[in-house]
Scaffold this motif. Structure first.
Motif, PDB file in Angstrom:
ATOM      1  N   SER A   1       0.856  -1.173   0.000  1.00 49.41           N
ATOM      2  CA  SER A   1       0.000   0.000   0.000  1.00 49.41           C
ATOM      3  C   SER A   1       0.896   1.229   0.000  1.00 49.41           C
ATOM      4  O   SER A   1       1.705   1.401   0.919  1.00 49.41           O
ATOM      5  CB  SER A   1      -0.875  -0.025   1.256  1.00 49.41           C
ATOM      6  OG  SER A   1      -1.941   0.838   1.083  1.00 49.41           O
ATOM      7  N   PRO A   2       0.788   2.084  -1.033  1.00 50.13           N
ATOM      8  CA  PRO A   2       1.687   3.247  -1.092  1.00 50.13           C
ATOM      9  C   PRO A   2       1.466   4.209   0.067  1.00 50.13           C
ATOM     10  O   PRO A   2       2.385   4.901   0.496  1.00 50.13           O
ATOM     11  CB  PRO A   2       1.348   3.912  -2.436  1.00 50.13           C
ATOM     12  CG  PRO A   2       0.082   3.295  -2.904  1.00 50.13           C
ATOM     13  CD  PRO A   2      -0.110   1.996  -2.190  1.00 50.13           C
ATOM     14  N   VAL A   3       0.231   4.255   0.568  1.00 48.94           N
ATOM     15  CA  VAL A   3      -0.065   5.127   1.715  1.00 48.94           C
ATOM     16  C   VAL A   3      -0.649   4.237   2.807  1.00 48.94           C
ATOM     17  O   VAL A   3      -1.694   3.622   2.605  1.00 48.94           O
ATOM     18  CB  VAL A   3      -1.085   6.214   1.345  1.00 48.94           C
ATOM     19  CG1 VAL A   3      -1.324   7.138   2.526  1.00 48.94           C
ATOM     20  CG2 VAL A   3      -0.593   7.018   0.159  1.00 48.94           C
ATOM     21  N   ALA A   4       0.037   4.170   3.936  1.00 51.61           N
ATOM     22  CA  ALA A   4      -0.407   3.221   4.961  1.00 51.61           C
ATOM     23  C   ALA A   4      -0.322   3.855   6.352  1.00 51.61           C
ATOM     24  O   ALA A   4       0.339   4.873   6.556  1.00 51.61           O
ATOM     25  CB  ALA A   4       0.454   1.968   4.904  1.00 51.61           C
ATOM     26  N   GLY A   5      -1.021   3.226   7.303  1.00 51.94           N
ATOM     27  CA  GLY A   5      -0.940   3.601   8.714  1.00 51.94           C
ATOM     28  C   GLY A   5      -1.196   5.081   8.948  1.00 51.94           C
ATOM     29  O   GLY A   5      -2.143   5.675   8.413  1.00 51.94           O
ATOM     30  N   ALA A   6      -0.320   5.698   9.737  1.00 46.37           N
ATOM     31  CA  ALA A   6      -0.502   7.108  10.091  1.00 46.37           C
ATOM     32  C   ALA A   6      -0.427   8.015   8.865  1.00 46.37           C
ATOM     33  O   ALA A   6      -1.009   9.099   8.857  1.00 46.37           O
ATOM     34  CB  ALA A   6       0.547   7.519  11.119  1.00 46.37           C
ATOM     35  N   ASP A   7       0.283   7.568   7.815  1.00 48.16           N
ATOM     36  CA  ASP A   7       0.329   8.382   6.586  1.00 48.16           C
ATOM     37  C   ASP A   7      -1.047   8.430   5.927  1.00 48.16           C
ATOM     38  O   ASP A   7      -1.399   9.417   5.280  1.00 48.16           O
ATOM     39  CB  ASP A   7       1.357   7.820   5.601  1.00 48.16           C
ATOM     40  CG  ASP A   7       2.779   8.096   6.069  1.00 48.16           C
ATOM     41  OD1 ASP A   7       2.956   9.040   6.872  1.00 48.16           O
ATOM     42  OD2 ASP A   7       3.688   7.370   5.651  1.00 48.16           O
ATOM     43  N   ALA A   8      -1.793   7.347   6.076  1.00 50.32           N
ATOM     44  CA  ALA A   8      -3.162   7.349   5.529  1.00 50.32           C
ATOM     45  C   ALA A   8      -3.992   8.398   6.275  1.00 50.32           C
ATOM     46  O   ALA A   8      -4.783   9.134   5.668  1.00 50.32           O
ATOM     47  CB  ALA A   8      -3.786   5.964   5.649  1.00 50.32           C
ATOM     48  N   LEU A   9      -3.793   8.481   7.591  1.00 52.03           N
ATOM     49  CA  LEU A   9      -4.512   9.512   8.359  1.00 52.03           C
ATOM     50  C   LEU A   9      -4.107  10.906   7.877  1.00 52.03           C
ATOM     51  O   LEU A   9      -4.970  11.790   7.700  1.00 52.03           O
ATOM     52  CB  LEU A   9      -4.219   9.350   9.855  1.00 52.03           C
ATOM     53  CG  LEU A   9      -4.793  10.446  10.749  1.00 52.03           C
ATOM     54  CD1 LEU A   9      -6.324  10.511  10.647  1.00 52.03           C
ATOM     55  CD2 LEU A   9      -4.375  10.232  12.209  1.00 52.03           C
ATOM     56  N   ARG A  10      -2.804  11.091   7.647  1.00 48.76           N
ATOM     57  CA  ARG A  10      -2.351  12.404   7.141  1.00 48.76           C
ATOM     58  C   ARG A  10      -3.058  12.743   5.832  1.00 48.76           C
ATOM     59  O   ARG A  10      -3.504  13.873   5.627  1.00 48.76           O
ATOM     60  CB  ARG A  10      -0.832  12.377   6.875  1.00 48.76           C
ATOM     61  CG  ARG A  10       0.000  12.436   8.117  1.00 48.76           C
ATOM     62  CD  ARG A  10       1.492  12.366   7.775  1.00 48.76           C
ATOM     63  NE  ARG A  10       2.237  12.160   9.003  1.00 48.76           N
ATOM     64  CZ  ARG A  10       2.597  13.124   9.845  1.00 48.76           C
ATOM     65  NH1 ARG A  10       2.305  14.373   9.567  1.00 48.76           N
ATOM     66  NH2 ARG A  10       3.241  12.838  10.955  1.00 48.76           N
ATOM     67  N   THR A  11      -3.149  11.753   4.954  1.00 51.61           N
ATOM     68  CA  THR A  11      -3.785  11.994   3.650  1.00 51.61           C
ATOM     69  C   THR A  11      -5.266  12.312   3.821  1.00 51.61           C
ATOM     70  O   THR A  11      -5.798  13.224   3.176  1.00 51.61           O
ATOM     71  CB  THR A  11      -3.602  10.747   2.747  1.00 51.61           C
ATOM     72  OG1 THR A  11      -2.215  10.441   2.701  1.00 51.61           O
ATOM     73  CG2 THR A  11      -4.118  10.982   1.349  1.00 51.61           C
ATOM     74  N   ILE A  12      -5.923  11.553   4.684  1.00 56.24           N
ATOM     75  CA  ILE A  12      -7.360  11.790   4.917  1.00 56.24           C
ATOM     76  C   ILE A  12      -7.575  13.226   5.391  1.00 56.24           C
ATOM     77  O   ILE A  12      -8.482  13.929   4.942  1.00 56.24           O
ATOM     78  CB  ILE A  12      -7.910  10.772   5.953  1.00 56.24           C
ATOM     79  CG1 ILE A  12      -7.926   9.366   5.351  1.00 56.24           C
ATOM     80  CG2 ILE A  12      -9.297  11.179   6.460  1.00 56.24           C
ATOM     81  CD1 ILE A  12      -8.164   8.251   6.371  1.00 56.24           C
ATOM     82  N   LEU A  13      -6.701  13.670   6.298  1.00 54.70           N
ATOM     83  CA  LEU A  13      -6.865  15.014   6.870  1.00 54.70           C
ATOM     84  C   LEU A  13      -6.501  16.115   5.887  1.00 54.70           C
ATOM     85  O   LEU A  13      -7.124  17.186   5.880  1.00 54.70           O
ATOM     86  CB  LEU A  13      -5.993  15.141   8.127  1.00 54.70           C
ATOM     87  CG  LEU A  13      -6.513  14.399   9.352  1.00 54.70           C
ATOM     88  CD1 LEU A  13      -5.465  14.362  10.452  1.00 54.70           C
ATOM     89  CD2 LEU A  13      -7.805  15.034   9.856  1.00 54.70           C
ATOM     90  N   ALA A  14      -5.501  15.856   5.051  1.00 52.03           N
ATOM     91  CA  ALA A  14      -5.025  16.903   4.129  1.00 52.03           C
ATOM     92  C   ALA A  14      -5.900  17.025   2.885  1.00 52.03           C
ATOM     93  O   ALA A  14      -5.832  18.021   2.171  1.00 52.03           O
ATOM     94  CB  ALA A  14      -3.586  16.602   3.715  1.00 52.03           C
ATOM     95  N   SER A  15      -6.741  16.020   2.626  1.00 56.15           N
ATOM     96  CA  SER A  15      -7.527  16.033   1.382  1.00 56.15           C
ATOM     97  C   SER A  15      -8.759  16.922   1.527  1.00 56.15           C
ATOM     98  O   SER A  15      -9.303  17.106   2.625  1.00 56.15           O
ATOM     99  CB  SER A  15      -7.964  14.616   1.024  1.00 56.15           C
ATOM    100  OG  SER A  15      -6.827  13.802   0.889  1.00 56.15           O
ATOM    101  N   VAL A  16      -9.180  17.438   0.378  1.00 54.22           N
ATOM    102  CA  VAL A  16     -10.380  18.280   0.342  1.00 54.22           C
ATOM    103  C   VAL A  16     -11.576  17.364   0.049  1.00 54.22           C
ATOM    104  O   VAL A  16     -11.565  16.620  -0.929  1.00 54.22           O
ATOM    105  CB  VAL A  16     -10.251  19.359  -0.759  1.00 54.22           C
ATOM    106  CG1 VAL A  16     -11.538  20.175  -0.879  1.00 54.22           C
ATOM    107  CG2 VAL A  16      -9.051  20.241  -0.486  1.00 54.22           C
TER     108      VAL A  16
END
Ligand SMILES: Cc1ncc(COP(=O)(O)O)c(C=O)c1O
Length: 460
Positions: free
Chosen positions: A281-296
């Motif tokens: 998975s290119p985006v996993a764990g806490a990085d997935a949370l970062r992506t969820i939060l940073a996305s519009v």
């Protein structure tokens, strides 16, 4: 029969990401001692990894300027050690039944740090949750009614609750409430007055994509604003679990998927690539949370993080698998070997029920390490070997795939499956054939000589 071939052969392989901590354990000699002591398979757990994963989730929240709480989804692994770590770190726990609630409380987690999820909760579970001040993610209207009645008639007169949303993008899910039901639930919460503290909304989505989580989280923020208008607290949302774990490097994973074919499996077993867990998975764990939060969110103007900040909304989450990434492995000993046409069958001292993936008509793919009494086998050969369980069932294969082991396996060698703490170890374990359930060994220290102890789980 010689089954050695150069390592360039076409037998697909899927190495896990390198993990020096686990390698140190494999090379320490400890695992053979434990295998001898237990006389069967066992799992070892690395609590420092859980701590690091939890810290990474919290850092991701802090970096995004979002207030939030992490609840460990207990279903992902039954060991007591995770409860103990949650208690120490004041983290939350997500439980789905009375047994899980008892274990969490019994290992020091405070009731107020527990969220109770799962469908159609029993009145025993709801009563306990009320008494302990747990947050209840209400799944249906009848459950809401039961909770309100218990609050009105019991010793504790206020129920803390979230209302669980049926995801509009997954309308066939059996969990959560649709728009009409949520409207009714809000109305009933208002009428219940002080009997309820309606703290917000929740969801859990299947799959691991981040954008649908951003989108639905933003929708729940709107629900919170609506609920506040009618006087409810509604200051938090839970986005559930589903943060991916990255087990293997991208190139290995995509090559594996492209290559894998029934001839690579014992009995020409067919697995469809889409049925495998996405082991990379290119985006996993806490990085997935970062992506969820940073996305519009779809149709929005600002990131989810900003939306949470400007509306004063707390973000709750319930990661299971992702908090256990790299936090344990499963050890089987080879009990017997058989030659087949161009490969071997190794039969181990446990069953596929201690490596749960077969339950989903799938297979746990990261390659196990072959461990001899002196450590990891570092041969350069290819010894295709599938792995059978110690039961009378044809279907009890720990690994159908002919794993290209680097050396010829021998009876007494160990096969160590990496990164199995999340769901693999115990979600489907069974004492079938009167086999004992594999014990769990906690490795508290990893220096020169790893220090081990048994996990303190109270009930099996
Ligand atoms: C309500 C809820 N929360 C959290 C989780 C944990 O999911 P994961 O382990 O994928 O993070 C699940 C898993 O089924 C769930 O149903």
């Amino acid at each position: 029969m010689a089954v050695t071939a150069p390592r360039t052969t076409n037998v697909p392989t899927l190495p896990a990401h390198p993990d020096p901590d686990t390698d140190r354990v494999l090379d320490s000699g400890l695992l053979h001692e434990l295998s001898y002591a237990f006389g069967g398979p066992f799992h070892f757990l690395l609590p420092h990894r859980f701590d690091a994963n939890l810290a990474a989730f919290r850092t991701a929240l802090g970096d995004a300027g979002v207030e939030g709480l992490v609840y460990y989804a207990k279903k992902a692994n039954k060991a007591a050690i995770w409860m103990e770590r949650c208690a120490v770190h004041q983290a939350g726990v997500d439980v789905a039944g009375v047994g899980e609630l008892r274990e969490a409380l019994g290992h020091g987690v405070r009731g107020e740090n527990i969220v109770v999820t799962g469908p159609a909760k029993s009145d025993e579970l709801l009563r306990l949750a009320l008494l302990q001040g747990c947050l209840v993610a209400v799944d249906a209207l009848d459950e809401l009614d039961m909770l309100i009645t218990l609050a009105l008639t019991g010793a504790v007169r206020q129920a803390r609750l979230l209302l669980r949303r049926l995801p509009p993008t997954q309308p066939h899910s059996r969990f959560g409430m649709n728009t009409g039901e949520l409207e009714t639930a809000l109305d009933r919460c208002v009428r219940a007055g002080d009997a309820v503290r309606m703290e917000g909304f929740s969801f859990h989505l299947s799959g691991y994509a981040t954008q649908p989580r951003t989108d639905l989280a933003a929708e729940l923020v709107e629900w919170c604003l609506k609920a506040r208008v009618v006087g409810l607290q509604a200051d938090r949302i839970s986005i559930g679990g589903g943060f991916a774990v990255d087990y293997s490097p991208a190139d290995q994973w995509y090559t594996f998927l492209a290559k894998q074919h029934p001839e690579h499996y014992h009995a020409h077993k067919t697995f469809h690539s889409g049925d495998f867990y996405p082991y990379h998975s290119p985006v996993a764990g806490a990085d997935a949370l970062r992506t969820i939060l940073a996305s519009v969110p779809e149709g929005g103007q600002t990131s989810l993080a900003e939306r949470l900040q400007e509306t004063g909304t707390l973000l709750l989450m319930e990661p299971g698998r992702a908090l256990l990434a790299g936090a344990g492995s499963t050890v089987f000993s080879i009990q017997g070997l058989k030659e087949r046409d161009g490969y071997r069958i190794a039969t181990v001292d446990g069953t596929s029920l201690s490596l749960s993936e077969q339950w989903f008509n799938s297979e746990y793919l990261p390659d196990p390490e072959l461990v001899t009494p002196t450590g990891r086998s570092r041969g350069t050969g290819i010894h295709p070997t599938c792995v059978g369980g110690a039961s009378c069932l044809e279907s009890d294969m720990v690994t159908w795939r002919k794993i290209p082991l680097p050396a010829r396996p021998r009876v007494g060698d160990l096969l160590v499956y990496p990164n199995t703490a999340g769901y693999q170890m115990d979600s489907n374990e069974s004492p079938f054939h009167d086999l004992p359930l594999p014990p769990k060994v906690v490795l508290d220290r990893l220096d020169d000589r790893p220090r081990w102890r048994l996990d303190r789980r109270t009930a099996y």
